[in-house]
Design a protein around this motif. Sequence first.
Motif, PDB file in Angstrom:
ATOM      1  N   VAL A  50       0.850  -1.190   0.000  1.00  0.00           N
ATOM      2  CA  VAL A  50       0.000   0.000   0.000  1.00  0.00           C
ATOM      3  C   VAL A  50       0.888   1.243   0.000  1.00  0.00           C
ATOM      4  CG1 VAL A  50      -1.941  -1.083   1.188  1.00  0.00           C
ATOM      5  CG2 VAL A  50      -0.161   0.058   2.524  1.00  0.00           C
ATOM      6  N   LEU A  51       0.285   2.345  -0.419  1.00  0.00           N
ATOM      7  CA  LEU A  51       0.945   3.649  -0.396  1.00  0.00           C
ATOM      8  C   LEU A  51       0.207   4.486   0.648  1.00  0.00           C
ATOM      9  CD1 LEU A  51       3.167   5.274  -1.967  1.00  0.00           C
ATOM     10  CD2 LEU A  51       1.297   6.201  -3.343  1.00  0.00           C
ATOM     11  N   PRO A  52       0.656   4.482   1.902  1.00  0.00           N
ATOM     12  CA  PRO A  52      -0.130   5.087   2.986  1.00  0.00           C
ATOM     13  C   PRO A  52      -0.200   6.609   2.914  1.00  0.00           C
ATOM     14  CG  PRO A  52       2.034   4.456   3.788  1.00  0.00           C
ATOM     15  CD  PRO A  52       1.937   3.944   2.373  1.00  0.00           C
ATOM     16  N   ASP A  53      -1.231   7.131   3.594  1.00  0.00           N
ATOM     17  CA  ASP A  53      -1.394   8.579   3.803  1.00  0.00           C
ATOM     18  C   ASP A  53      -1.658   9.357   2.525  1.00  0.00           C
ATOM     19  OD1 ASP A  53      -0.839   8.150   6.544  1.00  0.00           O
ATOM     20  OD2 ASP A  53       1.311   8.320   6.168  1.00  0.00           O
ATOM     21  N   ASN A  54      -2.112   8.676   1.482  1.00  0.00           N
ATOM     22  CA  ASN A  54      -2.439   9.366   0.234  1.00  0.00           C
ATOM     23  C   ASN A  54      -3.884   9.145  -0.201  1.00  0.00           C
ATOM     24  OD1 ASN A  54       0.177  10.620  -0.902  1.00  0.00           O
ATOM     25  ND2 ASN A  54       0.822   8.577  -0.308  1.00  0.00           N
ATOM     26  N   GLY A  55      -4.640   8.354   0.578  1.00  0.00           N
ATOM     27  CA  GLY A  55      -6.033   8.098   0.242  1.00  0.00           C
ATOM     28  C   GLY A  55      -6.929   9.261   0.626  1.00  0.00           C
ATOM     29  N   TYR A  56      -7.972   9.500  -0.177  1.00  0.00           N
ATOM     30  CA  TYR A  56      -8.899  10.583   0.128  1.00  0.00           C
ATOM     31  C   TYR A  56     -10.360  10.138   0.050  1.00  0.00           C
ATOM     32  CZ  TYR A  56      -9.478  10.817  -4.939  1.00  0.00           C
ATOM     33  OH  TYR A  56      -9.730  10.480  -6.249  1.00  0.00           O
ATOM     34  N   ARG A  57     -10.605   8.893  -0.418  1.00  0.00           N
ATOM     35  CA  ARG A  57     -11.988   8.430  -0.522  1.00  0.00           C
ATOM     36  C   ARG A  57     -12.024   6.913  -0.397  1.00  0.00           C
ATOM     37  NH1 ARG A  57     -15.760   8.575  -5.944  1.00  0.00           N
ATOM     38  NH2 ARG A  57     -17.702   7.855  -4.987  1.00  0.00           N
ATOM     39  N   ASN A  58     -12.898   6.389   0.469  1.00  0.00           N
ATOM     40  CA  ASN A  58     -13.070   4.954   0.661  1.00  0.00           C
ATOM     41  C   ASN A  58     -14.455   4.531   0.174  1.00  0.00           C
ATOM     42  OD1 ASN A  58     -10.540   4.693   1.930  1.00  0.00           O
ATOM     43  ND2 ASN A  58     -11.415   5.276   3.913  1.00  0.00           N
ATOM     44  N   LEU A  59     -14.510   3.381  -0.506  1.00  0.00           N
ATOM     45  CA  LEU A  59     -15.776   2.880  -1.028  1.00  0.00           C
ATOM     46  C   LEU A  59     -15.875   1.374  -0.798  1.00  0.00           C
ATOM     47  CD1 LEU A  59     -14.274   4.628  -3.672  1.00  0.00           C
ATOM     48  CD2 LEU A  59     -16.698   4.854  -4.147  1.00  0.00           C
ATOM     49  N   THR A  60     -17.099   0.865  -0.819  1.00  0.00           N
ATOM     50  CA  THR A  60     -17.336  -0.574  -0.860  1.00  0.00           C
ATOM     51  C   THR A  60     -17.851  -0.906  -2.249  1.00  0.00           C
ATOM     52  OG1 THR A  60     -17.877  -0.667   1.495  1.00  0.00           O
ATOM     53  CG2 THR A  60     -18.605  -2.509   0.131  1.00  0.00           C
ATOM     54  N   VAL A  61     -17.100  -1.715  -2.987  1.00  0.00           N
ATOM     55  CA  VAL A  61     -17.460  -2.049  -4.366  1.00  0.00           C
ATOM     56  C   VAL A  61     -17.358  -3.562  -4.550  1.00  0.00           C
ATOM     57  CG1 VAL A  61     -16.747   0.174  -5.321  1.00  0.00           C
ATOM     58  CG2 VAL A  61     -15.099  -1.670  -5.136  1.00  0.00           C
ATOM     59  N   PRO A  62     -18.151  -4.144  -5.450  1.00  0.00           N
ATOM     60  CA  PRO A  62     -18.186  -5.607  -5.588  1.00  0.00           C
ATOM     61  C   PRO A  62     -17.025  -6.207  -6.357  1.00  0.00           C
ATOM     62  CG  PRO A  62     -19.734  -4.586  -7.117  1.00  0.00           C
ATOM     63  CD  PRO A  62     -19.203  -3.485  -6.263  1.00  0.00           C
ATOM     64  N   SER A  63     -16.204  -5.382  -7.044  1.00  0.00           N
ATOM     65  CA  SER A  63     -15.141  -5.967  -7.859  1.00  0.00           C
ATOM     66  C   SER A  63     -13.981  -4.996  -8.015  1.00  0.00           C
ATOM     67  CB  SER A  63     -15.675  -6.347  -9.247  1.00  0.00           C
ATOM     68  OG  SER A  63     -15.992  -5.183  -9.993  1.00  0.00           O
ATOM     69  N   LEU A  64     -12.860  -5.564  -8.402  1.00  0.00           N
ATOM     70  CA  LEU A  64     -11.669  -4.770  -8.672  1.00  0.00           C
ATOM     71  C   LEU A  64     -11.901  -3.811  -9.839  1.00  0.00           C
ATOM     72  CD1 LEU A  64      -8.636  -4.214  -8.283  1.00  0.00           C
ATOM     73  CD2 LEU A  64      -8.170  -6.212  -9.698  1.00  0.00           C
ATOM     74  N   ALA A  65     -12.585  -4.271 -10.877  1.00  0.00           N
ATOM     75  CA  ALA A  65     -12.852  -3.428 -12.041  1.00  0.00           C
ATOM     76  C   ALA A  65     -13.673  -2.202 -11.666  1.00  0.00           C
ATOM     77  CB  ALA A  65     -13.555  -4.236 -13.124  1.00  0.00           C
ATOM     78  N   MET A  66     -14.627  -2.382 -10.730  1.00  0.00           N
ATOM     79  CA  MET A  66     -15.441  -1.245 -10.296  1.00  0.00           C
ATOM     80  C   MET A  66     -14.588  -0.226  -9.551  1.00  0.00           C
ATOM     81  SD  MET A  66     -18.601  -1.448 -11.255  1.00  0.00           S
ATOM     82  CE  MET A  66     -19.466  -0.412 -10.085  1.00  0.00           C
ATOM     83  N   CYS A  67     -13.638  -0.705  -8.776  1.00  0.00           N
ATOM     84  CA  CYS A  67     -12.738   0.208  -8.066  1.00  0.00           C
ATOM     85  C   CYS A  67     -11.906   0.999  -9.077  1.00  0.00           C
ATOM     86  CB  CYS A  67     -11.839  -0.585  -7.116  1.00  0.00           C
ATOM     87  SG  CYS A  67     -10.813   0.445  -6.024  1.00  0.00           S
ATOM     88  N   GLY A  68     -11.383   0.304 -10.092  1.00  0.00           N
ATOM     89  CA  GLY A  68     -10.630   0.973 -11.137  1.00  0.00           C
ATOM     90  C   GLY A  68     -11.462   1.985 -11.889  1.00  0.00           C
ATOM     91  N   ARG A  69     -12.733   1.650 -12.112  1.00  0.00           N
ATOM     92  CA  ARG A  69     -13.623   2.581 -12.815  1.00  0.00           C
ATOM     93  C   ARG A  69     -13.823   3.856 -11.992  1.00  0.00           C
ATOM     94  NH1 ARG A  69     -18.985   4.067 -13.143  1.00  0.00           N
ATOM     95  NH2 ARG A  69     -19.526   2.796 -11.338  1.00  0.00           N
ATOM     96  N   GLU A  70     -14.003   3.696 -10.676  1.00  0.00           N
ATOM     97  CA  GLU A  70     -14.171   4.860  -9.816  1.00  0.00           C
ATOM     98  C   GLU A  70     -12.953   5.778  -9.874  1.00  0.00           C
ATOM     99  OE1 GLU A  70     -16.780   5.890  -8.112  1.00  0.00           O
ATOM    100  OE2 GLU A  70     -18.027   4.193  -8.730  1.00  0.00           O
ATOM    101  N   CYS A  71     -11.772   5.159  -9.946  1.00  0.00           N
ATOM    102  CA  CYS A  71     -10.556   5.956 -10.039  1.00  0.00           C
ATOM    103  C   CYS A  71     -10.495   6.720 -11.352  1.00  0.00           C
ATOM    104  CB  CYS A  71      -9.330   5.049  -9.882  1.00  0.00           C
ATOM    105  SG  CYS A  71      -7.748   5.934  -9.870  1.00  0.00           S
ATOM    106  N   LEU A  72     -10.820   6.066 -12.444  1.00  0.00           N
ATOM    107  CA  LEU A  72     -10.787   6.721 -13.746  1.00  0.00           C
ATOM    108  C   LEU A  72     -11.791   7.865 -13.853  1.00  0.00           C
ATOM    109  CD1 LEU A  72     -10.333   3.838 -16.340  1.00  0.00           C
ATOM    110  CD2 LEU A  72      -8.755   5.688 -15.834  1.00  0.00           C
ATOM    111  N   MET A  73     -12.892   7.768 -13.113  1.00  0.00           N
ATOM    112  CA  MET A  73     -13.932   8.791 -13.211  1.00  0.00           C
ATOM    113  C   MET A  73     -13.671   9.982 -12.289  1.00  0.00           C
ATOM    114  SD  MET A  73     -17.358   6.409 -13.462  1.00  0.00           S
ATOM    115  CE  MET A  73     -18.435   7.840 -13.438  1.00  0.00           C
ATOM    116  N   ASP A  74     -12.643   9.894 -11.458  1.00  0.00           N
ATOM    117  CA  ASP A  74     -12.354  10.957 -10.498  1.00  0.00           C
ATOM    118  C   ASP A  74     -11.045  11.642 -10.886  1.00  0.00           C
ATOM    119  OD1 ASP A  74     -11.701  12.512  -8.267  1.00  0.00           O
ATOM    120  OD2 ASP A  74     -12.664  11.116  -6.889  1.00  0.00           O
ATOM    121  N   ASP A  75     -11.080  12.927 -11.181  1.00  0.00           N
ATOM    122  CA  ASP A  75      -9.885  13.615 -11.666  1.00  0.00           C
ATOM    123  C   ASP A  75      -8.824  13.799 -10.585  1.00  0.00           C
ATOM    124  OD1 ASP A  75     -11.214  15.547 -10.210  1.00  0.00           O
ATOM    125  OD2 ASP A  75     -10.749  17.174 -11.606  1.00  0.00           O
TER     126      ASP A  75
END
Length: 310
Positions: A50-75
């Motif tokens: 992990v890369l600590p102390d750089n997170g700004y938003r936590n989510l519960t998502v059903p899959s890895l792809a959904m997590c990646g999608r959330e990242c791509l949609m957030d500038d």
Amino acid sequence: MQQIFAVFLSFTCYALANAFFRPYCQENATCVRGCSWVLERYFNGVANQVLPDNGYRNLTVPSLAMCGRECLMDDRCFSFHYSKGEMWCELNGATASRYPMDLIEMEGMFYYGPEEPKLVKLLASGNKTGIPSLTDCRYQTHGSVSPECSKTGQHLCLKWELDHASKEGYPATPLSWYADPDSQAVLTETGVTYHDLPLTAPSPGLCCSLPMTYRDPVITPQSYDLADRAGQARGCSDLAAHPCTLAELKEAYDHGYRGCLYWGYFATPNRDARVDGCTHHKDDECYQGTIANTPRPATHKRVYCCPNRT
């Protein structure tokens, strides 16, 4: 060796990201995202890191792809963490390539970032010494990227540091700023290539913090007035260096460095020096039989700078 993973993002998600990010990349002239990176279809992952102390938003998502999608949609998102067991997703505002020394081990977690697989493997190996970091943003000018390196106690990489990184197998980079304000560099599989300005596209910066022992002096790209000692010091500081002392120039000479008959300022005021033997100079104008230095300098010269050591 920890296993390397990649997550494939669907074309629909890719197209959405393309439409979402491209205006941002074009409009922000000071600091823009690495557009060519965020539009890649793959995030490369490192298991149990992990890369600590750089997170700004936590989510519960059903899959890895959904997590990646959330990242791509957030500038704001440059990388993310994912835990399959907990379906936990954390969006990060930085990358491991920007902060390579911060990557730490955490069982069951995965770090996913835009780095090339070769760099991910290098980071995962735990041998991070000598790995330059590439800024997450891109900048229009050399002067605007240098403070970004300073924020993490680093400096814009010197030529010898880029050569070292290339020899150690550092993967290819986009056109990037480094210490020379009149040039940019590209690391490739076969070495480093340098490109003279002017260039118009915004570029990331290559920041270095490699522990230094002996390194050859570097010469400032610009000249300074003889009385402008502060300017001479700043010119060296921009190269992560300081005006050389005669002892340091002697050390360089002993390591085989030669100044190509170039006379330049150094640490002693109102004198110039040449690192090529004394030739016709002697007594107090010949330091330890090797470094010619005189009290008759021209009024405008460049400066011998010796890299700072840690």
